[in-house]
Design a protein around this motif. Sequence first.
Motif, PDB file in Angstrom:
ATOM      1  N   LEU A 145       0.821  -1.205   0.000  1.00  0.00           N
ATOM      2  CA  LEU A 145       0.000   0.000   0.000  1.00  0.00           C
ATOM      3  C   LEU A 145       0.860   1.262   0.000  1.00  0.00           C
ATOM      4  CD1 LEU A 145      -3.365   0.621   1.463  1.00  0.00           C
ATOM      5  CD2 LEU A 145      -1.596   2.273   2.026  1.00  0.00           C
ATOM      6  N   LEU A 146       1.975   1.232   0.711  1.00  0.00           N
ATOM      7  CA  LEU A 146       2.887   2.373   0.669  1.00  0.00           C
ATOM      8  C   LEU A 146       3.406   2.598  -0.748  1.00  0.00           C
ATOM      9  CD1 LEU A 146       4.781   1.655   3.975  1.00  0.00           C
ATOM     10  CD2 LEU A 146       3.452   3.720   3.497  1.00  0.00           C
ATOM     11  N   HIS A 147       3.609   1.512  -1.479  1.00  0.00           N
ATOM     12  CA  HIS A 147       3.999   1.622  -2.886  1.00  0.00           C
ATOM     13  C   HIS A 147       2.914   2.354  -3.677  1.00  0.00           C
ATOM     14  CE1 HIS A 147       5.316  -0.752  -6.753  1.00  0.00           C
ATOM     15  NE2 HIS A 147       5.513   0.544  -6.870  1.00  0.00           N
ATOM     16  N   GLN A 148       1.667   1.936  -3.491  1.00  0.00           N
ATOM     17  CA  GLN A 148       0.563   2.604  -4.179  1.00  0.00           C
ATOM     18  C   GLN A 148       0.460   4.073  -3.783  1.00  0.00           C
ATOM     19  OE1 GLN A 148      -1.378   1.580  -6.608  1.00  0.00           O
ATOM     20  NE2 GLN A 148      -0.532  -0.483  -6.678  1.00  0.00           N
ATOM     21  N   TRP A 149       0.690   4.354  -2.517  1.00  0.00           N
ATOM     22  CA  TRP A 149       0.651   5.749  -2.060  1.00  0.00           C
ATOM     23  C   TRP A 149       1.736   6.561  -2.766  1.00  0.00           C
ATOM     24  CZ3 TRP A 149       2.426   7.881   3.304  1.00  0.00           C
ATOM     25  CH2 TRP A 149       1.925   9.177   3.483  1.00  0.00           C
ATOM     26  N   GLY A 150       2.929   6.000  -2.849  1.00  0.00           N
ATOM     27  CA  GLY A 150       4.011   6.697  -3.531  1.00  0.00           C
ATOM     28  C   GLY A 150       3.685   6.987  -4.985  1.00  0.00           C
ATOM     29  N   ILE A 151       3.079   6.019  -5.661  1.00  0.00           N
ATOM     30  CA  ILE A 151       2.689   6.225  -7.057  1.00  0.00           C
ATOM     31  C   ILE A 151       1.661   7.348  -7.165  1.00  0.00           C
ATOM     32  CG2 ILE A 151       1.479   5.162  -9.002  1.00  0.00           C
ATOM     33  CD1 ILE A 151       2.749   2.483  -8.116  1.00  0.00           C
ATOM     34  N   ALA A 152       0.681   7.324  -6.245  1.00  0.00           N
ATOM     35  CA  ALA A 152      -0.356   8.355  -6.272  1.00  0.00           C
ATOM     36  C   ALA A 152       0.234   9.741  -6.014  1.00  0.00           C
ATOM     37  CB  ALA A 152      -1.433   8.038  -5.241  1.00  0.00           C
ATOM     38  N   LEU A 153       1.135   9.844  -5.061  1.00  0.00           N
ATOM     39  CA  LEU A 153       1.768  11.129  -4.754  1.00  0.00           C
ATOM     40  C   LEU A 153       2.611  11.618  -5.928  1.00  0.00           C
ATOM     41  CD1 LEU A 153       2.828  10.358  -1.085  1.00  0.00           C
ATOM     42  CD2 LEU A 153       1.142  12.068  -1.786  1.00  0.00           C
ATOM     43  N   ASP A 154       3.317  10.706  -6.563  1.00  0.00           N
ATOM     44  CA  ASP A 154       4.119  11.083  -7.723  1.00  0.00           C
ATOM     45  C   ASP A 154       3.219  11.614  -8.840  1.00  0.00           C
ATOM     46  OD1 ASP A 154       6.435  11.347  -9.288  1.00  0.00           O
ATOM     47  OD2 ASP A 154       6.231   9.320 -10.100  1.00  0.00           O
ATOM     48  N   GLY A 155       2.064  10.983  -9.023  1.00  0.00           N
ATOM     49  CA  GLY A 155       1.123  11.446 -10.033  1.00  0.00           C
ATOM     50  C   GLY A 155       0.589  12.835  -9.760  1.00  0.00           C
ATOM     51  N   LEU A 156       0.625  13.257  -8.492  1.00  0.00           N
ATOM     52  CA  LEU A 156       0.183  14.601  -8.110  1.00  0.00           C
ATOM     53  C   LEU A 156       1.345  15.594  -8.068  1.00  0.00           C
ATOM     54  CD1 LEU A 156      -2.251  13.613  -5.202  1.00  0.00           C
ATOM     55  CD2 LEU A 156      -2.876  14.365  -7.511  1.00  0.00           C
ATOM     56  N   SER A 157       2.495  15.170  -8.566  1.00  0.00           N
ATOM     57  CA  SER A 157       3.717  15.996  -8.587  1.00  0.00           C
ATOM     58  C   SER A 157       4.223  16.312  -7.184  1.00  0.00           C
ATOM     59  CB  SER A 157       3.489  17.295  -9.381  1.00  0.00           C
ATOM     60  OG  SER A 157       3.146  16.978 -10.723  1.00  0.00           O
ATOM     61  N   ARG A 158       3.897  15.476  -6.219  1.00  0.00           N
ATOM     62  CA  ARG A 158       4.422  15.624  -4.850  1.00  0.00           C
ATOM     63  C   ARG A 158       5.614  14.684  -4.711  1.00  0.00           C
ATOM     64  NH1 ARG A 158      -0.712  14.955  -1.010  1.00  0.00           N
ATOM     65  NH2 ARG A 158       0.975  14.933   0.531  1.00  0.00           N
ATOM     66  N   SER A 159       6.684  15.019  -5.434  1.00  0.00           N
ATOM     67  CA  SER A 159       7.810  14.099  -5.577  1.00  0.00           C
ATOM     68  C   SER A 159       8.498  13.791  -4.260  1.00  0.00           C
ATOM     69  CB  SER A 159       8.821  14.677  -6.574  1.00  0.00           C
ATOM     70  OG  SER A 159       8.215  14.868  -7.830  1.00  0.00           O
ATOM     71  N   GLY A 160       8.696  14.807  -3.427  1.00  0.00           N
ATOM     72  CA  GLY A 160       9.372  14.572  -2.155  1.00  0.00           C
ATOM     73  C   GLY A 160       8.586  13.629  -1.263  1.00  0.00           C
ATOM     74  N   ASP A 161       7.267  13.833  -1.195  1.00  0.00           N
ATOM     75  CA  ASP A 161       6.431  12.940  -0.397  1.00  0.00           C
ATOM     76  C   ASP A 161       6.422  11.535  -0.987  1.00  0.00           C
ATOM     77  OD1 ASP A 161       5.743  15.000   1.337  1.00  0.00           O
ATOM     78  OD2 ASP A 161       3.959  15.553   0.185  1.00  0.00           O
ATOM     79  N   ALA A 162       6.434  11.454  -2.321  1.00  0.00           N
ATOM     80  CA  ALA A 162       6.459  10.145  -2.975  1.00  0.00           C
ATOM     81  C   ALA A 162       7.726   9.388  -2.612  1.00  0.00           C
ATOM     82  CB  ALA A 162       6.357  10.311  -4.489  1.00  0.00           C
ATOM     83  N   VAL A 163       8.852  10.080  -2.611  1.00  0.00           N
ATOM     84  CA  VAL A 163      10.117   9.442  -2.237  1.00  0.00           C
ATOM     85  C   VAL A 163      10.039   8.897  -0.816  1.00  0.00           C
ATOM     86  CG1 VAL A 163      12.550   9.897  -1.706  1.00  0.00           C
ATOM     87  CG2 VAL A 163      11.568  10.703  -3.858  1.00  0.00           C
ATOM     88  N   ALA A 164       9.481   9.681   0.099  1.00  0.00           N
ATOM     89  CA  ALA A 164       9.390   9.236   1.492  1.00  0.00           C
ATOM     90  C   ALA A 164       8.515   7.978   1.605  1.00  0.00           C
ATOM     91  CB  ALA A 164       8.823  10.354   2.361  1.00  0.00           C
TER      92      ALA A 164
END
Length: 230
Positions: A141-160
């Motif tokens: 699920l954290l993987h899915q969250w990272g993908i979703a954040l990256d799609g919203l251009s929240r790159s730093g949060d996606a990395v975390a």
Amino acid sequence: MPAIGTLLARAFDHHQAGGFDEAEALYRHVLESDPASTEALHRYGLLIAQLGRLEDSDALLARTLVLEPADAEAAVNHAKILRALRRTDMAARRFRHALVLAPALLAAQEGLGHAERERGDAPAAAGAYGRAALLGAGAALLHQWGIALDGLSRSGDAVAALRRSAQLDPTVPSVAARLAAILYRLGRHGESAWWYRRMLVLQPGHAEARRALNVIAGRAVGHDDGQDQV
């Protein structure tokens, strides 16, 4: 005739042991005697979902919730069936219903994230995945969250989020690949190279990762950007 509780216990034992025909016969027998037995409706709905009869399962679980609208577990299971039937709007509403009943129910938050993603609502999906992460979600699920954040251009949060996923399960090549790509876009080439190398450990024949490492190496030769700390 045995008491309904005894019949339900026997049905559940058969169900758990893979005796689906016996379990179905018993669930049906209980419902003939007591059509309002929400336990029988719920369990029978789950059984026939396992057998691939999703429309029938939908009807049984919907009936369960008409009779017992405060059953959060039944609401989650009904939402899962609705997702399987690709009725994502209805599934999202049912997951929200479960969360009204039990706000800390991880399965409902996770399911809502999946349903919102399937509906194409990326911000809502990211929000649900984030709340699930706070409840203790696992690596997938954290993987899915990272993908979703990256799609919203929240790159730093996606990395975390993706780093947390990798810490919980370091064996998933796609997590390493996503981290490497995001870090490269952020200009953190040393870290990106580290994750591409990690991906090649997990999936040695991955040509794209090798090409990316060659590009990063070429940039380093052209103008030394240093090796970032991972």
